[in-house]
Motif scaffolding. Structure first.
Motif, mmCIF file in Angstrom:
data_model
loop_
_atom_site.group_PDB
_atom_site.id
_atom_site.type_symbol
_atom_site.label_atom_id
_atom_site.label_comp_id
_atom_site.label_asym_id
_atom_site.label_seq_id
_atom_site.Cartn_x
_atom_site.Cartn_y
_atom_site.Cartn_z
ATOM 1 N N GLN A 106 -5.570 10.127 -8.925
ATOM 2 C CA GLN A 106 -5.336 11.331 -8.215
ATOM 3 C C GLN A 106 -6.135 12.625 -6.778
ATOM 4 O OE1 GLN A 106 -2.063 13.621 -9.478
ATOM 5 N NE2 GLN A 106 -1.746 11.213 -10.064
ATOM 6 N N TYR A 107 -7.129 12.057 -6.589
ATOM 7 C CA TYR A 107 -8.204 12.881 -5.979
ATOM 8 C C TYR A 107 -8.036 12.122 -4.818
ATOM 9 C CZ TYR A 107 -8.644 15.459 -10.778
ATOM 10 O OH TYR A 107 -9.010 16.287 -11.607
ATOM 11 N N ASP A 108 -8.117 12.994 -3.694
ATOM 12 C CA ASP A 108 -8.572 12.829 -2.033
ATOM 13 C C ASP A 108 -9.861 11.837 -2.156
ATOM 14 O OD1 ASP A 108 -6.083 13.492 -1.251
ATOM 15 O OD2 ASP A 108 -7.005 15.712 -0.962
ATOM 16 N N LEU A 109 -10.747 12.942 -2.993
ATOM 17 C CA LEU A 109 -12.221 12.434 -2.695
ATOM 18 C C LEU A 109 -13.085 12.356 -4.205
ATOM 19 C CD1 LEU A 109 -14.906 11.140 -0.625
ATOM 20 C CD2 LEU A 109 -14.838 14.395 -0.946
ATOM 21 N N VAL A 110 -13.920 10.961 -4.195
ATOM 22 C CA VAL A 110 -14.487 10.895 -5.401
ATOM 23 C C VAL A 110 -15.478 10.588 -5.311
ATOM 24 C CG1 VAL A 110 -14.939 9.961 -8.300
ATOM 25 C CG2 VAL A 110 -12.204 9.624 -6.557
ATOM 26 N N THR A 111 -16.507 11.610 -5.803
ATOM 27 C CA THR A 111 -18.113 11.331 -6.192
ATOM 28 C C THR A 111 -18.853 11.338 -7.358
ATOM 29 O OG1 THR A 111 -19.425 14.235 -6.625
ATOM 30 C CG2 THR A 111 -18.017 12.788 -3.733
ATOM 31 N N ALA A 112 -20.255 10.542 -7.142
ATOM 32 C CA ALA A 112 -21.498 10.239 -8.139
ATOM 33 C C ALA A 112 -22.608 10.579 -7.184
ATOM 34 C CB ALA A 112 -20.454 8.650 -8.617
ATOM 35 N N ARG A 113 -23.874 10.658 -8.282
ATOM 36 C CA ARG A 113 -25.031 10.647 -6.812
ATOM 37 C C ARG A 113 -26.070 10.000 -8.371
ATOM 38 N NH1 ARG A 113 -28.317 14.970 -6.432
ATOM 39 N NH2 ARG A 113 -30.069 15.311 -5.353
ATOM 40 N N ALA A 114 -26.306 9.213 -8.113
ATOM 41 C CA ALA A 114 -27.683 8.570 -8.835
ATOM 42 C C ALA A 114 -27.185 8.240 -10.253
ATOM 43 C CB ALA A 114 -28.773 9.311 -8.484
ATOM 44 N N VAL A 115 -26.081 7.796 -10.648
ATOM 45 C CA VAL A 115 -25.097 7.423 -11.847
ATOM 46 C C VAL A 115 -25.728 7.159 -12.433
ATOM 47 C CG1 VAL A 115 -23.377 8.283 -13.824
ATOM 48 C CG2 VAL A 115 -23.434 9.513 -12.010
ATOM 49 N N ALA A 116 -25.037 5.147 -12.023
ATOM 50 C CA ALA A 116 -25.278 4.053 -12.202
ATOM 51 C C ALA A 116 -25.417 3.096 -11.442
ATOM 52 C CB ALA A 116 -24.419 3.986 -13.643
ATOM 53 N N LYS A 117 -25.852 1.765 -11.610
ATOM 54 C CA LYS A 117 -25.521 0.750 -10.410
ATOM 55 C C LYS A 117 -23.450 0.486 -9.768
ATOM 56 C CE LYS A 117 -27.452 -2.670 -10.683
ATOM 57 N NZ LYS A 117 -28.917 -3.908 -11.078
ATOM 58 N N LEU A 118 -23.593 0.507 -9.011
ATOM 59 C CA LEU A 118 -22.211 0.699 -8.570
ATOM 60 C C LEU A 118 -21.530 -0.416 -9.450
ATOM 61 C CD1 LEU A 118 -20.928 1.395 -6.477
ATOM 62 C CD2 LEU A 118 -20.657 -0.337 -4.875
ATOM 63 N N ASN A 119 -21.955 -1.461 -10.033
ATOM 64 C CA ASN A 119 -20.405 -2.416 -10.125
ATOM 65 C C ASN A 119 -20.033 -1.346 -11.697
ATOM 66 O OD1 ASN A 119 -23.159 -2.754 -11.720
ATOM 67 N ND2 ASN A 119 -22.456 -4.581 -11.866
ATOM 68 N N VAL A 120 -20.912 -0.265 -12.026
ATOM 69 C CA VAL A 120 -20.492 0.398 -13.592
ATOM 70 C C VAL A 120 -20.329 1.473 -12.820
ATOM 71 C CG1 VAL A 120 -21.325 1.992 -15.944
ATOM 72 C CG2 VAL A 120 -22.394 -0.311 -14.568
ATOM 73 N N LEU A 121 -19.959 1.948 -11.693
ATOM 74 C CA LEU A 121 -19.861 3.693 -11.397
ATOM 75 C C LEU A 121 -18.514 3.213 -11.242
ATOM 76 C CD1 LEU A 121 -22.438 4.982 -8.762
ATOM 77 C CD2 LEU A 121 -21.944 6.159 -10.616
ATOM 78 N N ASN A 122 -18.250 1.463 -10.356
ATOM 79 C CA ASN A 122 -16.568 1.449 -10.150
ATOM 80 C C ASN A 122 -15.659 2.172 -11.086
ATOM 81 O OD1 ASN A 122 -17.574 1.647 -6.915
ATOM 82 N ND2 ASN A 122 -17.186 -1.631 -7.247
ATOM 83 N N GLU A 123 -16.006 1.422 -12.215
ATOM 84 C CA GLU A 123 -14.788 1.323 -12.785
ATOM 85 C C GLU A 123 -15.011 2.778 -13.881
ATOM 86 O OE1 GLU A 123 -13.929 -0.836 -17.405
ATOM 87 O OE2 GLU A 123 -15.343 -1.392 -16.473
ATOM 88 N N PHE A 124 -16.519 3.641 -13.492
ATOM 89 C CA PHE A 124 -16.098 4.995 -13.393
ATOM 90 C C PHE A 124 -15.008 5.605 -12.886
ATOM 91 C CE2 PHE A 124 -20.947 5.031 -15.763
ATOM 92 C CZ PHE A 124 -20.035 4.917 -17.118
#
Length: 223
Positions: free
Chosen positions: A125-143
């Motif tokens: 749904q979203y134009d832009l999704v962000t995450a700052r210092a949450v996890a490594k990228l291979n995990v973040l991608n799924e989040f």
């Protein structure tokens, strides 16, 4: 240029952050200049590399004390913001900040990203999704990627050089229908520490199997 109202909102945000931080762990940084640089400026730096005026909606995953989405919202009031965090105490703080600052169109959701990304009103749904210092990228991608619409952008805000993480995340990008569109590097103006922003574009809708059930991406990243 920020208006006087926007500058006042930042100052009020700073005061609330310090006040609530005495009761719960929101940040290890409480000195005023450091909060303005390492949290506020760092958050808003996303707008140097992404056309935020061209976006109408943003989802911030694992937002913690509201970074980067609330500083961005203060600077770009037109945005419709959704914040997802798994800790109810943090959500209570964020709702208080939103109310005290008079911010409109901000929704704070308590829950796991993997569960909320399954809901039709948030998935793709979203134009832009962000995450700052949450996890490594291979995990973040799924989040995070399941929240982005086709053609939308996921911006992962990192500290040091993310080259190794990008290499590890190649399969997850493919699986979650994204391609890399850039990696931006900068330094904070006074403290001079490194920052990197990894920019991915969502190329298609999220496959049905993703995200997997809550907890799985962290325990078994896509490789």
């Amino acid at each position: 240029m920020l208006t006087e109202e926007q500058l006042n909102q930042f100052e009020q945000y700073y005061k609330l952050l310090v006040e609530w931080n005495e009761r719960m762990n929101l940040t290890g940084i409480t000195e005023r200049e450091a909060v303005y640089e390492k949290h506020f400026y760092d958050s808003v730096s996303l707008s140097f590399y992404v056309d935020i005026n061209g976006a109408s909606s943003i989802a911030d995953i694992g937002s913690g004390a509201g970074f980067p989405s609330l500083p961005i919202k203060i600077c770009f009031p037109h945005l419709k913001v959704t914040i997802v965090d798994s800790l109810n105490k943090r959500i209570a703080f964020l709702q208080h900040v939103v109310s005290e600052l008079g911010l409109q169109n901000v929704t704070c959701l308590h829950g796991r990203a993997e569960d909320i990304a399954r809901l039709p009103e948030h998935r793709d749904q979203y134009d832009l999704v962000t995450a700052r210092a949450v996890a490594k990228l291979n995990v973040l991608n799924e989040f995070c990627l399941p929240f982005a619409r086709k053609g939308g952008t996921f911006a992962a805000m990192k500290g040091g050089d993310p080259s190794e993480e990008l290499h590890e995340a190649a399969t997850s990008m493919r699986e979650l229908r994204a391609k890399r569109i850039g990696v931006e590097a900068m330094q904070l103006p006074w403290e001079q520490s490194e920052r990197h922003i990894v920019l991915l574009q969502k190329t298609d809708q999220t496959p049905k199997k993703y995200p997997r059930k809550a907890g799985t991406p962290l325990k078994q990243p896509i490789v």
